[in-house]
Motif scaffolding. Structure first.
Motif, mmCIF file in Angstrom:
data_model
loop_
_atom_site.group_PDB
_atom_site.id
_atom_site.type_symbol
_atom_site.label_atom_id
_atom_site.label_comp_id
_atom_site.label_asym_id
_atom_site.label_seq_id
_atom_site.Cartn_x
_atom_site.Cartn_y
_atom_site.Cartn_z
ATOM 1 N N SER A 126 -8.342 -21.684 -14.960
ATOM 2 C CA SER A 126 -8.910 -23.033 -14.927
ATOM 3 C C SER A 126 -10.144 -23.050 -15.803
ATOM 4 N N THR A 127 -10.348 -24.109 -16.521
ATOM 5 C CA THR A 127 -11.546 -24.200 -17.336
ATOM 6 C C THR A 127 -11.935 -25.673 -17.453
ATOM 7 N N SER A 128 -13.073 -25.919 -18.126
ATOM 8 C CA SER A 128 -13.443 -27.334 -18.266
ATOM 9 C C SER A 128 -13.749 -27.660 -19.720
ATOM 10 N N LEU A 129 -13.649 -28.937 -20.045
ATOM 11 C CA LEU A 129 -13.902 -29.413 -21.413
ATOM 12 C C LEU A 129 -14.839 -30.609 -21.340
ATOM 13 N N GLN A 130 -15.724 -30.717 -22.306
ATOM 14 C CA GLN A 130 -16.550 -31.929 -22.423
ATOM 15 C C GLN A 130 -15.870 -32.852 -23.419
ATOM 16 N N TYR A 131 -15.933 -34.129 -23.178
ATOM 17 C CA TYR A 131 -15.352 -35.070 -24.135
ATOM 18 C C TYR A 131 -16.348 -36.183 -24.441
ATOM 19 N N ASP A 132 -16.228 -36.754 -25.636
ATOM 20 C CA ASP A 132 -16.950 -37.992 -25.940
ATOM 21 C C ASP A 132 -16.035 -39.175 -25.632
ATOM 22 N N TYR A 133 -14.766 -39.039 -26.090
ATOM 23 C CA TYR A 133 -13.749 -40.029 -25.739
ATOM 24 C C TYR A 133 -12.601 -39.293 -25.072
ATOM 25 N N LEU A 134 -12.044 -39.931 -24.035
ATOM 26 C CA LEU A 134 -10.870 -39.353 -23.377
ATOM 27 C C LEU A 134 -9.748 -40.391 -23.423
ATOM 28 N N VAL A 135 -8.559 -39.942 -23.770
ATOM 29 C CA VAL A 135 -7.404 -40.846 -23.709
ATOM 30 C C VAL A 135 -6.454 -40.305 -22.643
#
Ligand code: FAD
Ligand code: NAD
Length: 481
Positions: A126-135
């Protein structure tokens, strides 16, 4: 990874969830050099769902209707990262996404890959991601309406694994029934295939199964073929409710001619491991309970939101009443968010949950994201030091750009469905001026050409045509996979 444009502006990270009709259409139309693009989907291929009902009986091979995600990202204008994982949580406050490595593609109820008994490589990464825009383009899962026994005993038709499961079960019931003597009630039960739901999925799969019985099984096992019965159960008075009444009646007639037992006004209330229990409404309004034994049950009663969508809805006030999918504005921005977009079957809009809609939304979003980047770029130029008249000119341009952001406009081109025995129905729309409702063999040829045209790649187009040619020459294969 931080990447920048030539003017020093930092590229925004755009995370796209899913590899279905909406997300892949977005990816194919997006200028990927404008963003750091990351695609997250447990399915490392695109699935051409319109031909999925043809797969369980082998009219079309599964490999002919899938296209690897990487074959698509490879053709993008700039690097796109693909992660084979499923999003398990979206944190809209901190713009953070939690993902779990997953090679498992399932319809959504069992939680396991129905097509394979092999364990996944690792369920735990499991890991995490940062986003500016998510679709969000995660589609939907099959609905069960909480009807007891459905999730445990039926097969859906949504994913590749479902098709494999249906085929395996079909071959099993045929061979098992063949061992039993004629007249044995267990033989009769095994040779009963019940399809629940008279929408296009149910109708198409019932038609394909009957084709298999009539065109192939009858040659190899005539006695079993004559007893194998397909029953289509629909709660409403008609099947294919989105089609013109003339085509609905035509479908009924074709089903009658091909011996598909159509039970309308019949709502399934309960399912056990051997029978569906349904309530049939008579014309006088009275209702009776009927029990339909089955050897295989295919459940096709439409869509329900996936857990990730329900979870996201619960975190956004404006989504609290969203029961059937994410609520979005006319630019596909999720209500209550300023950087999460959603498209396709995971949304609830005035449009039907179809590939046609998801595909057009993907094209729209690609153009919209380009305009958003144009705006960002202009804002950067305005804030950079320079002559005032230049700034004034660019500020005017910015106002114009911001006010010219167009809403999504859907262009409905019509509906098509295969109904078996080499016949199809079509409700076609040409602009605002013409509607054509047609059914029959010519429509079937049109249906075939339209689906070939819609295939994502030339490879898929050729493979599907070869599959059709193969069954025309040699018939369908009746061996187990
Ligand atoms: P999908 O295409 O379902 O894609 C969803 C994607 O999200 C998948 O890649 C999935 O693996 C991924 N995903 C799921 N959960 C997660 C998660 N947690 N994180 C990340 N990714 C995730 N429509 C038509 O217009 N014409 C037709 O002829 C037609 N025929 C159909 C036949 C069948 C058998 C079925 C089931 C549907 C058919 N449809 C048809 C409807 C059409 O397939 C859907 O409307 C369309 O697939 C919706 O596109 P989507 O991108 O929203 O979802
Ligand atoms: P659907 O929602 O179109 O139809 C489901 C059917 O199941 C309805 O007619 C409903 O009355 C019936 N139903 C619900 N509960 C029932 C119960 N308990 N007992 C008996 N009947 C019950 O679902 P679908 O066919 O899976 O299609 C889903 C979406 O995908 C739709 O938007 C459809 O247009 C699209 N699709 C399109 C095509 C095509 O264009 N050829 C093919 C497949 C799917």
């Amino acid at each position: 990874q931080v990447s920048t444009f030539e003017d020093g502006r930092k590229k925004k990270t755009l995370v796209i969830l899913g590899s279905g009709w909406g997300s892949i259409s977005l990816l194919k139309n997006l200028d990927t050099s404008l963003y750091n693009v990351v695609v997250v989907s447990p399915r490392n291929y695109f699935l051409f769902t319109p031909l999925l009902p043809s797969c369980p009986t082998g009219t079309v091979e599964l490999r002919s209707i899938i296209e690897p995600v990487r074959a698509i990202t490879r053709k993008c204008s700039a690097e796109v990262i693909y992660l084979e994982a499923e999003a398990t949580e979206i944190d809209p406050i901190n713009n953070k996404l939690t993902i779990k490595q997953s090679t498992t593609v399932h319809s959504g109820h069992s939680g396991t890959d129905t097509g394979s008994s092999k364990p996944t490589v690792s369920e735990d990464i499991s890991t995490s991601l940062q986003y500016d825009y998510l679709v969000v383009g995660v589609g939907a899962q099959p609905s069960t309406f909480g009807i007891p026994g459905v999730a445990e005993h039926s097969t859906f038709l949504k994913e590749v694994s479902d098709s494999i499961k249906i085929r395996r079960r079909l071959m099993e019931v045929i061979e098992a029934a063949n061992i039993l003597p004629k007249g044995d009630p267990e033989r009769k039960r095994l040779l009963s295939i019940v399809v629940c739901g008279g929408g296009p999925t149910g109708v198409e799969v019932a038609g394909e199964l009957q084709d298999y019985i009539d065109q192939d099984l009858r040659k190899w096992m005539p006695e079993v073929a004559s007893e194998l019965k397909v029953t289509l159960v629909e709660a409403l008075p008609n099947v294919l409710n989105m089609f013109n009444k003339k085509l609905v009646d035509y479908t009924k007639q074709v089903f009658q001619d091909t011996n598909i037992d159509l039970r309308t006004n019949t709502m399934v209330k309960k399912v056990d491991d051997r029978a569906v229990i349904a309530q049939t409404k008579a014309q006088d309004g009275s209702s009776t309970t009927v029990e339909i034994p089955y050897g295989m049950l295919i459940w096709a009663t439409g869509n329900a939101p996936r857990p990730i969508v329900r979870d996201l809805s619960s975190k956004i006030d404006e989504q609290k009443n969203a029961r059937r999918g994410l609520l979005v504005d006319d630019k596909l921005l999720v209500d209550g968010s300023n950087n999460i977009f959603a498209l396709g079957d995971c949304t609830f809009t005035k449009f039907a949950p179809t590939a046609q809609v998801a595909f057009q939304e993907g094209i729209f979003l690609a153009q919209h994201l380009k305009r958003l980047d144009d705006i960002e770029s202009l804002k950067q130029k305005i804030s950079a030091p320079g002559p005032q008249d230049n700034v004034d000119r660019m500020s005017k341009k910015l106002v114009k750009l911001e006010s010219s952001l167009e809403p999504f406009k859907y262009n409905h081109q019509g509906s098509l469905a295969y109904i078996g025995s080499e016949r199809a129905v079509a409700d076609l729309v040409w602009g605002d001026w013409s509607n054509v409702s047609t059914g029959g063999t010519f429509t079937y040829l049109f249906w075939r050409s339209a689906y070939i045209y819609m295939c994502l790649s030339v490879k898929n187009q050729i493979l599907v045509c070869l599959d059709w040619a193969k069954i025309a020459m040699f018939g369908r294969d009746i061996s187990k996979e």
